[in-house]
Design a protein around this motif. Structure first.
Motif, short mmCIF file in Angstrom:
data_model
loop_
_atom_site.label_atom_id
_atom_site.label_comp_id
_atom_site.label_asym_id
_atom_site.label_seq_id
_atom_site.Cartn_x
_atom_site.Cartn_y
_atom_site.Cartn_z
N THR A 210 -6.83 3.09 6.27
CA THR A 210 -6.09 4.34 5.79
C THR A 210 -7.10 5.61 5.46
OG1 THR A 210 -5.93 3.94 3.47
CG2 THR A 210 -4.16 2.78 5.07
N ILE A 211 -8.15 4.85 5.04
CA ILE A 211 -9.28 5.98 4.75
C ILE A 211 -9.85 6.46 5.92
CG2 ILE A 211 -11.59 6.36 3.29
CD1 ILE A 211 -10.43 4.02 1.67
N ALA A 212 -10.29 5.67 6.63
CA ALA A 212 -11.18 6.11 7.97
C ALA A 212 -10.20 6.74 9.05
CB ALA A 212 -11.69 4.63 8.80
N ALA A 213 -8.86 6.34 9.00
CA ALA A 213 -8.06 7.30 9.68
C ALA A 213 -7.87 8.64 9.46
CB ALA A 213 -6.35 6.56 9.77
N LEU A 214 -8.15 9.05 8.19
CA LEU A 214 -8.30 10.57 7.92
C LEU A 214 -9.25 11.24 8.86
CD1 LEU A 214 -8.60 10.21 4.19
CD2 LEU A 214 -6.30 10.63 5.58
N GLU A 215 -10.33 10.49 9.57
CA GLU A 215 -11.15 11.35 10.04
C GLU A 215 -10.86 11.03 11.73
OE1 GLU A 215 -15.36 12.26 8.52
OE2 GLU A 215 -14.58 10.57 7.26
N SER A 216 -9.57 10.85 12.01
CA SER A 216 -9.15 10.55 13.56
C SER A 216 -8.22 11.64 13.89
CB SER A 216 -8.39 9.10 13.60
OG SER A 216 -7.36 9.19 12.92
N GLY A 217 -7.73 11.31 15.21
CA GLY A 217 -6.97 12.58 15.65
C GLY A 217 -5.65 12.36 15.18
N ASP A 218 -5.34 11.34 14.88
CA ASP A 218 -3.80 10.75 14.47
C ASP A 218 -4.02 9.89 13.09
OD1 ASP A 218 -1.10 10.43 13.98
OD2 ASP A 218 -0.97 8.68 15.67
N PRO A 219 -4.23 10.64 11.85
CA PRO A 219 -4.42 9.96 10.84
C PRO A 219 -3.26 8.94 10.31
CG PRO A 219 -5.10 12.14 10.56
CD PRO A 219 -4.34 12.05 11.85
N ARG A 220 -2.03 9.64 10.47
CA ARG A 220 -0.74 8.82 9.83
C ARG A 220 -0.63 7.78 10.80
NH1 ARG A 220 3.67 10.05 6.43
NH2 ARG A 220 2.66 12.34 6.18
N GLY A 221 -0.41 7.76 12.09
CA GLY A 221 -0.37 6.92 13.14
C GLY A 221 -1.30 5.86 12.95
N ASN A 222 -2.62 6.13 12.89
CA ASN A 222 -3.77 4.99 12.87
C ASN A 222 -3.66 4.48 11.75
OD1 ASN A 222 -4.61 5.80 15.65
ND2 ASN A 222 -5.90 7.28 14.70
N ALA A 223 -3.25 5.16 10.40
CA ALA A 223 -3.29 4.31 9.43
C ALA A 223 -2.17 3.18 9.28
CB ALA A 223 -3.22 5.30 8.21
N SER A 224 -0.95 3.72 10.05
CA SER A 224 0.01 2.75 9.65
C SER A 224 -0.09 1.49 10.69
CB SER A 224 1.45 3.46 10.15
OG SER A 224 1.26 3.88 11.41
N ARG A 225 -0.78 1.87 11.88
CA ARG A 225 -1.09 0.79 12.90
C ARG A 225 -2.03 -0.19 12.51
NH1 ARG A 225 0.02 5.01 16.25
NH2 ARG A 225 -2.16 5.38 16.77
N LEU A 226 -3.23 0.49 12.36
CA LEU A 226 -4.74 -0.22 12.37
C LEU A 226 -4.78 -1.10 11.08
CD1 LEU A 226 -6.72 2.44 14.03
CD2 LEU A 226 -5.72 0.51 15.01
N SER A 227 -4.03 -0.67 9.92
CA SER A 227 -4.31 -1.79 8.72
C SER A 227 -3.78 -3.06 9.01
CB SER A 227 -3.56 -0.91 7.33
OG SER A 227 -2.14 -0.73 7.78
N ARG A 228 -2.69 -3.03 9.88
CA ARG A 228 -2.29 -4.37 10.19
C ARG A 228 -2.94 -5.06 10.67
NH1 ARG A 228 3.87 -4.53 12.69
NH2 ARG A 228 2.61 -2.92 14.01
N VAL A 229 -3.54 -4.43 11.93
CA VAL A 229 -4.29 -5.01 13.12
C VAL A 229 -5.65 -5.57 12.41
CG1 VAL A 229 -5.90 -4.65 14.88
CG2 VAL A 229 -3.70 -3.46 15.00
N VAL A 230 -6.27 -5.03 11.46
CA VAL A 230 -7.37 -5.45 10.70
C VAL A 230 -7.01 -6.69 9.95
CG1 VAL A 230 -8.99 -4.87 8.71
CG2 VAL A 230 -8.44 -3.17 10.56
N ALA A 231 -5.80 -6.81 9.03
CA ALA A 231 -5.54 -7.55 8.31
C ALA A 231 -5.41 -9.10 9.24
CB ALA A 231 -4.18 -7.36 7.28
#
Length: 435
Positions: A210-231
């Motif tokens: 959710t922190i790294a997603a802030l410096e991506s093109g889609d902060p909210r979408g990446n934060a919601s999707r990728l935290s689960r992928v990481v876990a």
């Protein structure tokens, strides 16, 4: 024109930055502690901790999708739970990372001094300077560096699992090690709970997405999707690596503080095992340092933007939009904690190290509470998470060694809370004086 953080990170960078912050010495070396404590039954502890990690990632996903406040999970907590709890959550998270980074610096330096015979403190300074320098390049280049460092760790664990499977097929029988003469639970059921806080701590870090997603093109979408992928990725790697490890070697041969993976590779006579595993562990430490300074500096930057840290830390470098002052602050904090480990190892540093594990659990409680307040949909996930957290907390209360950690964590939260009250009072006084 107002400066903002760069937005050049891709999803693959975000995933690897997050994984880089999780898989470090706490697993490659630290896994020996829970194994020695719980025996073969530790796989149940890893499964339980992985389940808690996955449910916490679901809490983070829901918060990212429903929160009206842009930013990392710390800013969401501040928006949902209030300014005071947001301040406490932000600065305790900062402390957790700085302590973790100091431990990684000490561990990496300890490995390096076997090869380079110079003063230990100088090695620490060199290691910290290297990872700080990596964070001071453009965020895109930083993301690429961390991507490949994390790839090495993932490939190492996958290779270990495959090597273990190959060895088992060649005649080493899993059941003989899983069911030794002392049984699956040699130290009883309580040992599984005693190992839980350490394992949960080693798996923490999916919130970095959710922190790294802030410096991506889609902060909210990446934060919601990728935290689960990481876990899911970390849970799977940890669980299958531990199963493979305990299938290869007898748990009672693993010594706390030593790499159980290196021991297993030596057992199956893997060529150059010591050198290869040392390089992998060192890479893991550098990767965790890299990700940790990144995550902590961005949290510092966010807190400065809302007045929970000095305004000077929200200043961005005009060339690459990096929060240089925030990065340097995190490096300085890491260095100070590393120094405390030398001058006060059994008092200040011991307190900080003990408090960090418990503060992760308390953070999980804040995240889950925020999720309940934010949305009433699918609350069963939140209640399951609360139950899992309650099991960990009760185990910390019951187990004497973990009880101190819990008390230290609560005390750390209280101290930061007092600091928030003091800074707020001084801010109000200054505003009144300014008028």
């Amino acid at each position: 024109m107002t400066q903002t953080l760069d937005h050049s990170l891709h999803p693959r960078h975000i995933v690897m930055i997050s994984i880089g912050g999780i898989i470090g010495a706490g697993f490659f070396i630290g896994a020996s502690g829970p194994i020695s404590m719980a025996g073969p039954g530790v796989i149940v502890t890893y499964a339980f901790s992985g389940l808690l990690t996955i449910f916490e990632s679901l809490m983070l996903r829901d918060i990212a999708l429903n929160s009206v406040e842009p930013g990392s999970f710390i800013m969401s907590l501040r928006s949902i739970l209030g300014r005071s709890l947001g301040f406490i959550a932000g600065w305790t998270y900062w402390i957790i990372w700085v302590v973790t980074l100091a431990i990684e610096v000490i561990g990496a330096s300890d490995l390096i001094r076997e090869w380079i015979h110079i003063p230990f403190t100088l090695i620490e300074l060199i290691v910290l300077s290297i990872v700080t320098g990596a964070n001071l390049v453009s965020v895109r280049n930083y993301g690429e560096v961390e991507y490949w460092l994390s790839i090495i760790k993932i490939m190492a664990l996958v290779s270990f699992i495959l090597i273990s499977l190959g060895s088992l097929f060649l005649g080493i029988h899993a059941m003989e090690n899983m069911h030794s003469a002392s049984g699956f639970l040699p130290n009883g059921l309580t040992a599984l709970f005693a190992a839980a806080p350490t394992v949960v701590y080693s798996m923490s870090g999916s919130e970095v997405a959710t922190i790294a997603a802030l410096e991506s093109g889609d902060p909210r979408g990446n934060a919601s999707r990728l935290s689960r992928v990481v876990a899911l990725s970390v849970t799977s790697l940890y669980f299958f690596s531990i199963v493979a490890l305990l299938s290869l070697v007898s748990w009672d041969k693993i010594m706390p503080g030593q790499s159980p993976f290196l021991y297993a590779l030596n057992i199956i006579h893997m060529p150059f095992a010591s050198t290869v595993m040392t390089i992998i562990i060192l890479t893991s430490m550098l990767s965790t340092l890299n990700s940790g300074i990144y995550a902590t500096s961005r949290i510092t930057f966010e807190m400065a933007e809302v007045g929970d840290a000095l305004a000077s830390f929200k200043k961005l470098d005009v060339r690459n939009n990096l929060p240089v002052r925030a990065i340097l602050l995190c490096s300085l904090g890491t260095l100070l904690v590393a120094i405390l480990a030398i001058i006060s190892p059994n008092l200040v540093f011991a307190f900080l190290a003990s408090a960090s594990g418990a503060m992760i659990i308390l953070h999980y409680g804040l995240i889950t509470t925020a999720r309940v307040i934010l949305s009433k949909k699918n609350l069963w996930k939140a209640w399951v998470t609360f139950i899992l957290l309650l099991v960990v907390i009760v185990s910390m209360v019951i187990i004497p060694s973990a009880r101190y950690e819990l008390v230290a964590g609560i005390l750390a939260f209280f101290i930061v809370g007092v600091a928030e009250k003091i800074t707020r009072a001084r801010r109000k006084k200054w505003c009144a004086f300014s008028r």
